[in-house]
Design a protein around this motif. Structure first.
Motif, PDB file in Angstrom:
ATOM      1  N   PHE A 189       4.446  -0.652   8.358  1.00  0.00           N
ATOM      2  CA  PHE A 189       4.745   0.606   7.691  1.00  0.00           C
ATOM      3  C   PHE A 189       6.239   0.867   7.595  1.00  0.00           C
ATOM      4  CE2 PHE A 189       0.830   3.000   6.941  1.00  0.00           C
ATOM      5  CZ  PHE A 189      -0.093   2.132   7.512  1.00  0.00           C
ATOM      6  N   PHE A 194       0.851  -1.200   0.000  1.00  0.00           N
ATOM      7  CA  PHE A 194       0.000   0.000   0.000  1.00  0.00           C
ATOM      8  C   PHE A 194       0.886   1.249   0.000  1.00  0.00           C
ATOM      9  CE2 PHE A 194      -3.923  -2.207   1.316  1.00  0.00           C
ATOM     10  CZ  PHE A 194      -3.408  -3.372   1.852  1.00  0.00           C
ATOM     11  N   PHE A 250       4.020   7.233   2.858  1.00  0.00           N
ATOM     12  CA  PHE A 250       4.287   5.970   3.530  1.00  0.00           C
ATOM     13  C   PHE A 250       3.987   4.802   2.606  1.00  0.00           C
ATOM     14  CE2 PHE A 250       5.147   7.290   7.774  1.00  0.00           C
ATOM     15  CZ  PHE A 250       4.370   8.406   8.032  1.00  0.00           C
ATOM     16  N   GLY A 259      -0.681  17.653   9.597  1.00  0.00           N
ATOM     17  CA  GLY A 259      -1.855  17.754  10.461  1.00  0.00           C
ATOM     18  C   GLY A 259      -2.975  16.786  10.142  1.00  0.00           C
ATOM     19  N   GLN A 260      -2.733  15.907   9.199  1.00  0.00           N
ATOM     20  CA  GLN A 260      -3.760  14.941   8.804  1.00  0.00           C
ATOM     21  C   GLN A 260      -3.293  13.517   9.084  1.00  0.00           C
ATOM     22  OE1 GLN A 260      -6.733  16.152   7.533  1.00  0.00           O
ATOM     23  NE2 GLN A 260      -5.803  18.141   7.996  1.00  0.00           N
ATOM     24  N   GLY A 261      -4.231  12.582   9.019  1.00  0.00           N
ATOM     25  CA  GLY A 261      -3.846  11.184   9.074  1.00  0.00           C
ATOM     26  C   GLY A 261      -3.431  10.707   7.692  1.00  0.00           C
ATOM     27  N   PRO A 262      -2.779   9.562   7.627  1.00  0.00           N
ATOM     28  CA  PRO A 262      -2.409   9.013   6.311  1.00  0.00           C
ATOM     29  C   PRO A 262      -3.656   8.746   5.465  1.00  0.00           C
ATOM     30  CG  PRO A 262      -1.223   7.893   8.072  1.00  0.00           C
ATOM     31  CD  PRO A 262      -2.256   8.734   8.729  1.00  0.00           C
ATOM     32  N   TYR A 270       0.451   5.372   1.057  1.00  0.00           N
ATOM     33  CA  TYR A 270      -0.381   6.362   1.728  1.00  0.00           C
ATOM     34  C   TYR A 270       0.316   7.721   1.661  1.00  0.00           C
ATOM     35  CZ  TYR A 270      -2.826   2.413   3.941  1.00  0.00           C
ATOM     36  OH  TYR A 270      -3.544   1.254   4.179  1.00  0.00           O
ATOM     37  N   GLN A 306       0.450  11.447   3.690  1.00  0.00           N
ATOM     38  CA  GLN A 306       0.056  12.143   4.903  1.00  0.00           C
ATOM     39  C   GLN A 306       0.438  13.615   4.807  1.00  0.00           C
ATOM     40  OE1 GLN A 306       1.796  10.847   8.646  1.00  0.00           O
ATOM     41  NE2 GLN A 306       0.034  11.603   9.788  1.00  0.00           N
ATOM     42  N   PHE A 364      -5.034   6.795   1.889  1.00  0.00           N
ATOM     43  CA  PHE A 364      -4.737   5.756   0.921  1.00  0.00           C
ATOM     44  C   PHE A 364      -4.524   6.332  -0.478  1.00  0.00           C
ATOM     45  CE2 PHE A 364      -4.963   1.732  -1.169  1.00  0.00           C
ATOM     46  CZ  PHE A 364      -5.744   1.920  -2.301  1.00  0.00           C
TER      47      PHE A 364
END
Lengths: 118, 110
Positions: A109, A33, A91, A40-43, A35, A37, A45
């Protein structure tokens, strides 16, 4: 054993430059996968490979983003050309099993590549 | 659409105090819920998942389908718990990709 590795760890590019980010998954892991990021945000997809097949690229933000995994191991995420809004940490994660409807195998990860586009 | 909400960005607690990180989700189906943790200068790693029902490093989380929540709790915070915590969801997307919340920064004050 070695975990997921990514290179480079840091990349600074100028607007318009092509960027290539590399991911070495854990040996034998089928699923891979990518990702993204943002600060200030989450990862979020981007795309998914099962061996060499890219089965889901629905998260790629534009056609400037391209990913490949030609031999079912190492993967490369390319941004051609890069723009300042692409600045983020990218990531890679891998997991062993082909996903089944009944559960999710653990994703491991990498350390991420911090991309800054000026 | 799937969505994970973590309402509090920063949480500061004293050592020995309880910690609770809230996570709510929306998903049309039966999701699998996770908590991931990222310690300073380390990579993102799985802390726990609802299916295993384990307690890891003293943390627990219970999936409440009625409230669509998966809050993370620990009765007594330790300094080494200072980290970034992400709630994540995986559903029947066909590939088990993860949908993450924005994360909670936890700072444990000695």
């Amino acid at each position: 054993g070695a975990g997921v590795s990514q290179s480079p760890r840091y990349k600074v590019a100028k607007r318009g430059q092509d960027v290539a980010l590399r991911c070495d998954p854990i040996s034998g892991h089928v699923s891979l996968f990518w990702y993204q990021q943002a600060l200030g945000q989450g990862p979020e997809f981007l795309t998914y490979f099962q061996n060499e097949a890219q089965l889901d690229k629905s998260g790629l933000p534009s056609d400037r983003f391209f990913a490949e995994r030609p031999e079912g191991s190492v993967s490369t995420l390319k941004i051609q050309p890069s723009e300042p809004r692409d600045s983020a940490v990218y990531f890679c994660a891998s997991s062993y099993e082909i996903p089944l409807a009944g559960g999710t195998d653990t994703q491991y990860f990498g350390p991420g590549t911090r991309l800054t586009v000026l | 659409a799937q969505r994970v909400t973590q309402p509090e960005k920063l949480l500061s607690v004293f050592k020995g105090a309880p910690v609770e990180l809230k996570c709510n989700y929306s998903y049309s189906g039966s999701p699998e819920l996770f908590w991931y943790v990222q310690y300073s200068r380390q990579r993102l790693q799985l802390l726990l998942r609802h299916i295993s029902r384990e307690s890891i490093k003293g943390f627990t989380a219970d999936l409440n389908k009625g409230e669509t929540s998966f809050h993370l709790k620990k009765p007594f915070a330790q300094e080494e718990d200072s980290a970034m915590y992400y709630c994540a969801l995986s559903g029947r997307f066909g590939n088990n990709r993860l949908a993450f919340g924005k994360g909670n920064q936890v700072v444990v004050i000695p």
